[in-house]
Design a protein around this motif. Structure first.
Motif, short mmCIF file in Angstrom:
data_model
loop_
_atom_site.label_atom_id
_atom_site.label_comp_id
_atom_site.label_asym_id
_atom_site.label_seq_id
_atom_site.Cartn_x
_atom_site.Cartn_y
_atom_site.Cartn_z
N ILE A 54 1.45 11.56 28.07
CA ILE A 54 2.03 11.23 26.94
C ILE A 54 2.91 12.30 26.10
N GLU A 55 4.25 12.18 25.81
CA GLU A 55 5.01 13.11 24.98
C GLU A 55 4.66 12.91 23.55
N ALA A 56 4.76 11.85 23.17
CA ALA A 56 4.67 11.54 21.83
C ALA A 56 3.97 10.17 21.56
N VAL A 57 3.54 10.14 20.35
CA VAL A 57 2.55 8.93 19.64
C VAL A 57 3.22 8.84 18.14
N GLU A 58 3.91 7.92 17.78
CA GLU A 58 4.13 7.75 16.27
C GLU A 58 3.86 6.34 15.76
N LEU A 59 3.17 6.40 14.79
CA LEU A 59 2.85 5.22 13.75
C LEU A 59 3.69 5.28 12.63
N ASN A 60 4.80 4.60 12.37
CA ASN A 60 5.56 4.73 11.13
C ASN A 60 6.32 3.38 10.93
N PRO A 61 5.95 3.05 9.75
CA PRO A 61 5.07 3.58 8.73
C PRO A 61 3.58 3.08 9.25
N VAL A 62 2.59 3.60 8.42
CA VAL A 62 1.23 3.06 8.24
C VAL A 62 1.13 2.82 6.85
N VAL A 63 0.52 1.76 6.55
CA VAL A 63 0.42 1.33 5.16
C VAL A 63 -1.14 1.90 4.86
N VAL A 64 -1.40 2.40 4.03
CA VAL A 64 -2.74 2.61 3.47
C VAL A 64 -3.27 1.82 2.31
N GLY B 176 0.83 -1.26 -0.09
CA GLY B 176 0.01 -0.12 -0.04
C GLY B 176 0.76 1.41 0.01
N VAL B 177 0.24 2.34 0.14
CA VAL B 177 1.19 3.66 0.47
C VAL B 177 1.62 3.87 1.77
N GLU B 178 2.90 4.13 2.02
CA GLU B 178 3.31 4.35 3.27
C GLU B 178 3.14 5.84 3.70
N VAL B 179 2.68 5.98 4.84
CA VAL B 179 2.56 7.11 5.56
C VAL B 179 2.95 7.16 7.08
N ILE B 180 3.18 8.18 7.67
CA ILE B 180 3.41 8.50 9.02
C ILE B 180 2.33 9.14 9.72
N VAL B 181 1.97 8.84 10.70
CA VAL B 181 0.85 9.38 11.57
C VAL B 181 1.37 9.53 12.93
N GLY B 182 1.24 10.81 13.73
CA GLY B 182 1.84 10.91 15.03
C GLY B 182 1.24 12.07 15.55
N ALA B 183 1.61 12.06 16.95
CA ALA B 183 1.10 13.32 17.75
C ALA B 183 2.31 13.60 18.73
N ARG B 184 2.50 14.83 19.07
CA ARG B 184 3.31 15.08 20.15
C ARG B 184 2.93 16.33 21.18
N ARG B 185 3.44 16.39 22.17
CA ARG B 185 3.08 17.41 23.10
C ARG B 185 4.00 18.75 22.80
N ASP B 186 3.45 19.77 22.44
CA ASP B 186 4.09 21.32 22.11
C ASP B 186 4.16 21.76 23.55
N PRO B 187 5.23 22.31 24.00
CA PRO B 187 5.23 22.91 25.42
C PRO B 187 4.35 23.87 25.68
N VAL B 188 3.93 24.54 24.37
CA VAL B 188 3.06 25.81 24.68
C VAL B 188 1.74 25.54 24.27
N PHE B 189 1.42 24.70 23.27
CA PHE B 189 0.05 24.55 22.77
C PHE B 189 -0.43 23.00 23.12
N LEU C 287 -3.10 -0.07 7.96
CA LEU C 287 -2.34 -0.91 9.10
C LEU C 287 -1.25 -0.01 9.69
N ALA C 288 -1.20 0.00 10.97
CA ALA C 288 -0.09 0.62 11.53
C ALA C 288 1.10 -0.43 11.71
N LEU C 289 2.12 -0.33 11.02
CA LEU C 289 3.29 -1.15 11.07
C LEU C 289 4.21 -1.24 12.16
#
Length: 708
Positions: A677-687, A588-601, A695-697
């Motif tokens: 949680i400081e960061a969440v990372e799904l890398n790669p994700v196959v679409v 499939g097409v590989e992408v990255i999906v994630g989140a992280r905590r910004d100290p201000v926002f 699917l998050a690999l």
């Protein structure tokens, strides 16, 4: 439903900007001194309120009766301008509180910018003001003004030559020097500034407070803002939400693009969502235009001050030379404006009006119209009435400056656009200042450069598009939360937690022996993927901790032994939980999906194309807080790699809907667990192909320090 975060309107601003009386504490008789300039400005501007100079050494100051102390003033001033050195400010601020003053400006420097001692004094002043309900501006600022009332509470030299008399543009700047520079440039550009404020060290009042209050003022049409840093992200979000709701354009210059505070060493997501990209995301979500240069900021302020935003991106072009039409077409393509052709009936009308000119968009009128200026009038009418363009740019070179033709050109354009004043008409021309002013007074926007003219129209279109987008939902609203176990989290633990939140992963199993590895691989299916599992090894590929294409049970057993040996050699102190055995994912097409905590926002969600290559190509979209499905789809569409998801070169379309759902899920998880949680990372994700899901690999879950 409104998404404006609930937050009280900042108090004390009415007294600050429209004071009925002003005390100038430490006022000097010398109008050239910093302590004398504000008083001089107040008198020169014709301020209509009462002014009380406070100077214990003089009976009069600049011709006004002086008072030995604030306590001796026979009134309770709405505003105090404190023109004293830092060592005298404890008492001065305390005196303002005791007197019941509503707002005060502290000009003096020597506070947080000088070190710990100055920081302590600044915090003391802020606390005194807060407890006394005193709206404090500064310290280390240049003050503020409200032109309509003649209140000029600043010593900035930007107003030496002329003091604003009233306008619909507001300027708010952390830097007094930059704010003064903006005001000076606005005056030169015939932009009327009605409100101006410098916030300095922001002990009591920050840029967000000012934007919030200014957005509520009926006589403000556009806000120019400048900031080097923001301490309270939620306060800024509230201010920008109020401006959005009130349809008040904000043109923001945010400088400083470092990634400080990001956990880049352990998370690709953190490096992709650096602090500068977070501001980009914030401004995009709230419909704010981020200016990259001062000229851009002034150009757009000028365009916004007329109060007309185009309904769309359709652009008509009228020129006196084909070359200028080419320039404008090139610029329009760069900025995403649409130079569509005219309908055939309109083209026939142009041929009838001006047989020597061109009959399409852009329309080159040639020089024949100089003998009959009604041709210009009729051409504009055709462009607007029959071409239905959202705006029209006319390129007239230096002809408007001609004593022979200037007035006639202006009148011809005015007649042709009179019925279309709800759309911006822009003129590219060179002329004397008084001629430019006369064209502006006729309702036109005047620029001396094609690129800047088109950029301004793009900015207006972006602002209008921003107002039409719904505001983001308040962070954390309706977001489910579950208690998380103690960390740190291995990939297997991260997968379990994220799967329970709705993230899809391939079938997998953690094993602790070669025999279990062979059995698990046979169960999940060949070829298999095997990875070392350890909370202390974030990026497994860097130590050879991932093996692909494991073909059979014997190879799986050998792979277990090899992976554990590699981990022991590369990271002997790492806690190894075992080896994860998973089914190889479909293509499939590989992408990255994630989140992280910004100290201000706070939580920031990130989407990027290319999977492991996303950080290299920086093809990412970022948002602040939780996103809904529509916003997730906009994020995906922003990236250059979006084409790979929509059937590039005959490939099947990918499941973009499932990818959007994944972004919503990850952002909700990050917001719900922002305290842990400081960061969440799904890398790669196959679409996968449309209808087949994602699917998050690989999964990475980082805790905030000190939260276990």
């Amino acid at each position: 439903m409104s998404a404006v975060p609930s937050s009280p309107v900042p108090t004390g601003f009415e007294q600050a900007f429209r004071p009925r009386s002003v005390a100038v504490i430490g006022a000097s008789d010398d109008p050239s001194r910093i302590s004398g300039r504000a008083l001089h400005y107040l008198r020169r501007a014709g301020y209509r309120g009462s002014v009380y100079p406070v100077n214990h050494q003089r009976a009069t100051v600049q011709g006004l009766p002086a008072y030995p102390s604030l306590d001796a003033v026979p009134d309770v001033p709405d505003m105090a301008l404190i023109c004293l050195p830092a060592r005298l400010l404890r008492q001065a601020v305390a005196d303002c509180v005791a007197k019941g003053v509503g707002a005060a400006v502290v000009y003096a420097a020597g506070f947080a910018e000088t070190g710990e001692q100055g920081q302590a004094l600044q915090e003391e002043l802020a606390e005194t003001a807060r407890r006394g309900n005193l709206r404090l501006f500064g310290p280390n600022c240049l003050g503020l003004l409200h032109a309509a009332s003649g209140f000029v509470g600043t010593f900035s030299s930007a107003f030496d030559e002329a003091i604003p008399t009233g306008g619909n543009v507001a300027v708010v700047s952390q830097s007094g020097a930059y704010g003064g520079h903006l005001a000076y440039l606005c005056r030169r550009r015939n932009i009327d500034v009605g409100y101006w404020v410098s916030t300095g060290n922001e002990a009591g009042t920050d840029v967000a407070d000012c934007v919030h209050w200014l957005a509520l003022q009926d006589d403000v049409s556009v806000i120019l803002a400048y900031a080097e840093g923001v301490r309270d992200g939620e306060r800024l979000r509230t201010a920008l939400a109020v401006a959005h709701e009130r349809r008040k354009p904000v043109v923001f210059m945010k400088v400083g693009s470092s990634d400080s505070g990001a956990a880049a060493a352990r998370s690709h997501t953190a490096s992709l969502a650096g602090s500068d990209s977070v501001y980009d995301a914030l401004f995009r979500q709230y419909g704010v235009h981020r200016a990259r240069t001062t000229q851009e900021q002034v150009d757009l302020a000028y365009a916004c001050s007329r109060g007309v935003l185009p309904a769309g991106r359709g652009l008509g072009i009228v020129t006196v030379s084909g070359g200028f039409g080419v320039q404008l077409c090139d610029a329009a393509e760069r900025y995403g404006l649409e130079v569509a052709g005219l309908p055939e009936a309109a083209r026939a009308r142009l041929r009838e009006i001006n047989p020597m000119g061109s009959d399409d968009n852009p329309c080159d009128t040639t020089a024949g119209w100089l003998n009959d200026m009604s041709l210009i009038t009729d051409t504009y009418r055709v462009m607007y009435a029959e071409g239905d363009y959202d705006s029209v740019i006319g390129s007239f070179t230096m002809l408007p400056d001609s004593p022979t033709y200037g007035e006639g050109i202006k009148e011809a354009i005015r007649k042709g656009t009179a019925d279309f004043m709800d759309r911006p008409t822009v003129l590219c021309m060179e002329a004397r200042p008084e001629v430019v002013r006369s064209y502006e007074e006729a309702g036109f926007l005047v620029y001396d450069d094609s690129e800047r003219a088109v950029a301004a129209l793009d900015g207006l279109a972006r602002l209008r598009e921003g107002f039409e987008r719904p505001l983001p939902a308040p962070a954390g609203k309706d977001t489910p939360r579950r208690e998380l176990p103690a960390g740190p989290f291995s990939e297997a633990a991260a997968q379990r937690l994220l799967a329970s939140a709705g993230v899809p992963f391939p079938l997998s199993r953690v094993v602790t022996s070669a025999r279990e590895a062979a059995e698990a691989a046979a169960s999940t299916g060949f070829p298999a993927v095997m990875k070392i599992v350890s909370p202390d090894i974030a990026h497994k590929t860097e130590i050879g901790g991932v093996l692909l294409g494991v073909a059979d049970a014997e190879a799986a057993a050998a792979a277990f032994t090899e992976l554990t040996a590699r981990a022991a050699a590369a990271c002997p102190e790492a806690r190894v939980e075992g080896v994860l055995v998973a089914r190889t994912a479909p293509r499939g097409v590989e992408v990255i999906v994630g989140a992280r905590r910004d100290p201000v926002f706070g939580p920031v969600v990130v989407f990027g194309t290319g999977g492991v290559r996303a950080e290299l190509y920086r093809d990412v979209a970022t948002r602040v807080g939780a996103v809904d499905r529509d916003e997730a789809l906009r994020m995906i569409a922003e990236t250059r790699g979006h084409a790979l998801l929509t059937g590039f070169r005959g490939a099947p379309e990918a499941d973009v809907d499932a990818l959007a759902d994944l972004l919503v899920t990850v952002s909700a998880f990050a917001v719900a667990h922002a305290d842990r949680i400081e960061a969440v990372e799904l890398n790669p994700v196959v679409v996968l192909a449309a209808g087949q899901g994602v699917l998050a690999l690989d999964a990475l879950l980082l805790e905030r320090e000190g939260t276990s």
